[in-house]
Enzyme design. Structure first.
Site, PDB file in Angstrom:
ATOM      1  NE  ARG A  58      -2.654  -1.091   3.340  1.00 59.95           N
ATOM      2  CZ  ARG A  58      -2.677  -2.174   4.101  1.00 59.95           C
ATOM      3  NH1 ARG A  58      -3.216  -3.273   3.641  1.00 59.95           N
ATOM      4  NH2 ARG A  58      -2.191  -2.149   5.303  1.00 59.95           N
ATOM      5  CD  GLU A  95       4.341  -8.830  19.322  1.00 59.64           C
ATOM      6  OE1 GLU A  95       3.696  -9.324  20.253  1.00 59.64           O
ATOM      7  OE2 GLU A  95       3.934  -7.881  18.615  1.00 59.64           O
TER       8      GLU A  95
END
Length: 171
Positions: A58, A95
């Site tokens: 995007r 993460e």
């Protein structure tokens, strides 16, 4: 114009408990899209970049039209294996695990002033990685920008350059 009113909020996407901010509804509204690009241009132009770098996917929707509006070139920062020819890679930690992004070798010349763009700044991991990749190939990152920023996630704090955002969500 209140650009937030053109962003659709989708609860529980992509998983329960996540509120997804959908930029596609802003892109579909010609006036809102024009205003967003005008505000992005006003933020980015003073940084005097030579070229804009968009983060897959995007970020391409932001960087390509903005580059055209500002009379600049545009380069893509993509996930591993998506670009033809010789590439330069940068692996970074997430993460849970790691990821790799790439840029085509020679897409950015040493010393070129670069602004890195994406549609959304959340935790800042991917944008930080893109900045490090551009520095690795010799680009001078003079700023980063996005349409939407989830300020409550603190992404701006991990970005090693100035960040501009058109829409900020504080909570």
């Amino acid at each position: 114009m209140d650009l937030k009113s053109y962003i659709r909020e989708v609860p529980d996407f992509p998983k329960p408990g996540i509120l997804f901010y959908d930029v596609s509804t802003l892109l579909a509204h010609a006036d809102a899209w024009q205003v967003a690009m005008g505000r992005m241009a006003k933020a980015v132009a003073p940084r005097q970049p030579h070229i804009l770098a968009g983060i897959e996917s995007r970020g391409f929707l932001v960087a390509a039209p903005l580059a055209l509006k500002l009379g600049l070139g545009f380069v893509m920062v993509r996930k591993k294996g998506k670009l033809p020819g010789e590439t330069v890679r940068y692996e970074y930690d997430l993460e849970y695990g790691s990821d790799t992004i790439e840029i085509q070798k020679g897409a950015i010349e040493p010393g070129q002033r670069v602004v890195v763009l994406d549609d959304l700044l959340a935790t800042g991991g991917t944008m930080s990685a893109a900045i490090e990749l551009i520095r690795k190939v010799g680009g001078e990152v003079v700023g980063a920008a996005c349409i939407m920023e989830l300020a409550f996630l603190g992404g701006r704090d991990v970005i090693p350059t100035e960040v501009d955002s058109v829409i900020r969500y504080e909570e």
